[in-house]
Write an enzyme that holds these catalytic residues in place. Structure first.
Site, PDB file in Angstrom:
ATOM      1  N   TRP A 148      -3.260   4.664  14.718  1.00  0.00           N
ATOM      2  CA  TRP A 148      -2.677   5.884  14.140  1.00  0.00           C
ATOM      3  C   TRP A 148      -2.038   5.585  12.792  1.00  0.00           C
ATOM      4  O   TRP A 148      -2.278   6.270  11.803  1.00  0.00           O
ATOM      5  CB  TRP A 148      -1.668   6.424  15.141  1.00  0.00           C
ATOM      6  CG  TRP A 148      -0.892   7.642  14.769  1.00  0.00           C
ATOM      7  CD1 TRP A 148      -1.272   8.942  14.953  1.00  0.00           C
ATOM      8  CD2 TRP A 148       0.423   7.686  14.210  1.00  0.00           C
ATOM      9  NE1 TRP A 148      -0.269   9.795  14.538  1.00  0.00           N
ATOM     10  CE2 TRP A 148       0.781   9.053  14.074  1.00  0.00           C
ATOM     11  CE3 TRP A 148       1.328   6.720  13.805  1.00  0.00           C
ATOM     12  CZ2 TRP A 148       2.002   9.456  13.552  1.00  0.00           C
ATOM     13  CZ3 TRP A 148       2.550   7.122  13.289  1.00  0.00           C
ATOM     14  CH2 TRP A 148       2.881   8.473  13.161  1.00  0.00           C
ATOM     15  N   HIS A 159      13.086   6.393   1.308  1.00  0.00           N
ATOM     16  CA  HIS A 159      12.019   6.740   2.239  1.00  0.00           C
ATOM     17  C   HIS A 159      10.951   7.611   1.593  1.00  0.00           C
ATOM     18  O   HIS A 159       9.926   7.889   2.200  1.00  0.00           O
ATOM     19  CB  HIS A 159      12.604   7.458   3.459  1.00  0.00           C
ATOM     20  CG  HIS A 159      13.604   6.625   4.199  1.00  0.00           C
ATOM     21  ND1 HIS A 159      14.963   6.751   3.991  1.00  0.00           N
ATOM     22  CD2 HIS A 159      13.446   5.638   5.108  1.00  0.00           C
ATOM     23  CE1 HIS A 159      15.595   5.877   4.767  1.00  0.00           C
ATOM     24  NE2 HIS A 159      14.706   5.206   5.447  1.00  0.00           N
TER      25      HIS A 159
END
Length: 770
Positions: A20, A701
């Site tokens: 994934w 982030h």
């Protein structure tokens, strides 16, 4: 024949070997098309469903799979798109979906925070008080039809419930909560109705907020909401699922107008079972009993679990019982079968997601056909568990004696912070608003490949060490060119901030594929603490002292703190967590001494996971926080006065634990706060904090490079409540996942803005003090 059912609350989405994650990052990097990406996701998703069917689970979740985060999925499904992304309504394109989570060049990402008291991070929904939700797409419907048509599985669609969803969101006025809920519920009913028409028999609606403090008004709202939702469908059964703790208002919760109630019988510390015994359970409802630990990786004592289920069956009809894990298996790795390198004594005592589902089906089999049918399973599990209990690694006399020596000693630094502050000013001679970074620097593909070659034996220790030193040298020069005041060595030798230390400590084991999702595509591989923890030789001295030899500026020693090592590991369960934490703290105490002996006098002991381990129940929080403070001080309080102790924490309701953070007695703390900067600053308006502090001035982030004006705004806002003498300027977290160019550009902007503001401050106008 009456029959007990087995169920899964949720299954890991990342794949056995992180397929994934790899597909996700290939798509983001433009290496595969959207069509190819979605095809890979479908293959992974259907394989996981098939596996659960083969294991024998009766109720298999649908829609627990996500391309990024299940809370973001819910927000997008109901049209809650932040205005800055300029969505014009209707179905949300995949690029916009990821932009909300990661940001883009025009808009910052949505805030990310911890999912209750776990290490999973969710994207916080942003909802205005005047928001008009709309069903952009029933994302559960195609997943349900996919499972039905391709695999013959009548799945159990899973969705985050409306009350929990809104309570986890931000942006609206609290007075508007009921109004927003009233707008949202009809859309949930529409989702349920469409699933019912497609053939769904069960729908799992997660309401984990029920394990937090609830008011009478909250409970009344729950009744209204679920009365509307259950009445909105004719045949589909709603399973209201709670987890992570007990429900305080047991009688009110189990009487809610739904077909089934899911309760956690692992992390409730016996409270749910006690309530069940005392008050019974409605005969017209199903009880989904979470008896398999969904958050740790140890095999269940099947004998004990079977007895627990027999206890439950004394209060619940047999055909109304569902056996399942305590929560979604998102928090554990996928399967033990791929772990070929583990010591068999450890491996045979482990249980990952697949094995937990097998445990649930075994227990279900025993309840349906008699204990004798599973006796061999029970005996085998007992034998494996006892072998580990009796191993020498769990019985190290020297370690246990050292812990006992500290039993009645309160660790404390001998000199008060106010005096240490003056010592540090003279010792380090730093300017106002000193600039630094949190710890890690970009780990490029070349660095990761080098580590892999070394681990495989393709590179010698000497060659690998030379490679690491080259990277340290390059980045010391780069940091000096950028103009940072306090440098870091970059952590190029470290794979993970917990795993690295675990590999150098006794009592830890390591998996090969034991990955779990932390946020987005970021996966971590928690170490397994299986035995007594001890330190036999220095862990970080070589790299830190090499970096310090290259510069006259201070280089921070970088360690991970005892609470974070504990919370980000899978921890043994035969002794208390606090005992394990003390063992870790004493090992770190030795490492800090090694650093001081080598003239490293600025040492950062990171505790980003301190807040996430806070118990959900208020009455349990005081003991946890006291233990966290004790462990941190046990590790750090023996240092010299000249040594400046730093720590780093991830933002999560900082104000609630400000007193605890003050008690840690760290000289400088840095907080991950860029996405919620204003909220954190308001905490300092209400409570004073006198020690050094760095509020992250930009979000690492997100791949975007923040501009000077953006960072200047963040710093000036902080200086309205913090004294310039105590404020440090830094990113909000480590830079490991960022690229070299974006890191360099962002740090240059950060240093530039710090210098500009510094020039405006003089000794007579130590400004903007609260």
């Amino acid at each position: 024949m009456t029959k007990v059912l087995s169920s899964t609350i949720g299954y890991p989405r990342i794949g056995e070997k992180r397929e994934w994650k790899k597909a996700l990052e290939q798509f983001w990097n433009g290496n595969i098309t959207e069509s190819e990406f979605l095809s890979e996701m479908e293959t992974l998703r259907t394989n996981d469903l098939q596996k659960q069917q083969d294991i024998g689970s009766d109720l298999i979740p649908i829609g627990d799979f996500s391309l990024y985060d299940h809370v973001l999925d819910t927000a997008v499904m109901f049209g809650f798109i932040p205005n800055r992304f300029k969505h014009k309504g209707g179905e949300v394109p995949i690029d916009l979906y990821f932009d909300i989570a990661r940001g883009n060049h025009e808009a910052v990402a949505s805030e990310m925070t911890k999912w209750f008291n776990t290490n999973y991070h969710y994207i916080v929904p942003e909802i205005d008080s005047d928001a008009q939700p709309t069903l952009t797409e029933n994302r559960l419907l195609p997943y349900f039809l996919e499972a039905k048509e391709k695999l013959g599985i009548i799945g159990k669609p899973v969705i985050l419930g409306p009350v929990s969803f809104l309570k986890l969101a931000k942006g609206y006025e609290q007075k508007d909560f009921k109004k927003l809920l009233k707008r949202l519920v009809p859309l949930y009913i529409q989702v349920l109705y469409e699933l019912e028409r497609a053939g769904a028999e069960w729908v799992q609606v997660d309401e984990p907020i029920l394990t937090t403090p609830m008011t009478k008004d909250d409970l009344h709202l729950f009744r209204e909401v679920y009365d509307s939702m259950q009445n909105g469908v004719s045949s589909v059964k709603i399973l209201l699922q709670t987890y992570f703790e007990s429900v305080d208002h047991y009688q009110e919760v189990v009487s809610l107008p739904v077909a089934g109630i899911g309760l956690d019988f692992v992390h409730d510390q016996g409270a749910n079972l006690e309530s069940l015994k005392k008050h019974g359970f409605p005969k017209d409802k199903y009880l989904a009993a979470g008896v398999i630990n969904g958050r740790n990786i140890w095999s269940e004592d099947l004998d004990t679990k079977y007895a627990q289920l027999e206890n439950i069956l004394s209060k619940v009809e047999k055909d109304r019982l569902i056996v399942q894990p305590s929560c979604s298996l998102l928090h554990v790795p996928v399967t033990v079968t791929t772990e070929e390198d583990l010591d068999p004594v450890i491996k045979n005592a482990l249980s990952f997601a697949d094995q937990k589902l097998e445990e649930a089906t075994v227990l279900t089999e025993g309840l349906n056909h008699g204990r004798h049918t599973i006796e061999k399973h029970i005996e085998e599990r007992t034998r494996c568990i006892e072998l580990l209990w009796k191993s020498s690694s769990r019985n190290l006399e020297d370690v246990q004696k050292e812990v006992e020596l500290w039993k009645d000693i309160e660790p404390k630094r001998p000199t008060h912070y106010s005096s240490r502050q003056k010592i540090h000013q003279d010792y380090f001679e730093l300017p106002l608003l000193p600039t630094t970074t949190i710890g890690s620097l970009p780990q490029t593909k070349e660095i990761r490949q080098a580590r892999l070659k070394w681990r495989r034996g393709e590179w010698s220790d000497e060659y690998y060490q030379s490679f690491i030193e080259d990277n340290i040298s390059e980045w010391i020069k780069r940091q000096e060119e950028i103009g940072l005041d306090v440098l870091i060595h970059g952590e190029f030798e470290r794979n993970d901030m917990v795993e690295f230390f675990g590999e150098k400590l006794d009592g830890f084991a390591f998996t090969r594929y034991g990955w779990v999702q932390s946020y987005g595509s970021r996966c971590v591989k928690p170490p397994v603490i299986y035995g007594d923890v001890s330190l036999t030789e220095p862990m970080t001295v070589k790299e830190i002292t090499y970096a310090q030899s290259l510069t006259k500026k201070p280089v921070k020693g970088m360690l991970t703190g005892p609470i974070t090592i504990l919370n980000w590991s899978f921890v043994r369960e035969d002794i208390s967590k606090f005992e394990v934490t003390k063992q870790i703290a004493l090992a770190l105490q030795k490492e800090i001494s090694f650093l001081e002996e080598n003239n490293i006098n600025m040492i950062q002991v990171d505790e980003p996971a301190l807040r996430e381990g806070l118990p959900i129940k208020v009455e349990k929080q005081k003991e946890y926080l006291e233990e966290a403070v004790y462990a941190f001080k046990l590790a750090t309080s023996s240092v010299q006065d000249e040594t400046q102790i730093h720590t780093h924490m991830c933002y999560s309701e900082f104000g609630e634990i400000m007193d605890t953070i003050d008690q840690l007695d760290a000289d400088v703390i840095s907080i991950e706060a860029a996405r919620s900067h204003g909220e954190l600053i308001s905490d300092f308006e209400e409570k004073s904090y006198e020690k050094g502090i760095g509020l992250g001035v930009y979000d690492i982030h997100s791949p975007r490079v923040p501009g000077v004006e953006e960072m200047e705004s963040n710093i000036l806002r902080a200086l309205k409540v913090l004294h310039p003498r105590q404020f440090w300027v830094n990113p909000d977290c480590g830079l490991k996942t960022r690229g070299i160019n974006e890191t360099t550009d962002a740090l240059r902007n950060m240093v530039k803005v710090a210098r500009q503001i510094r020039e405006k401050i003089n000794d007579e106008v130590l400004i903007i003090k609260k």
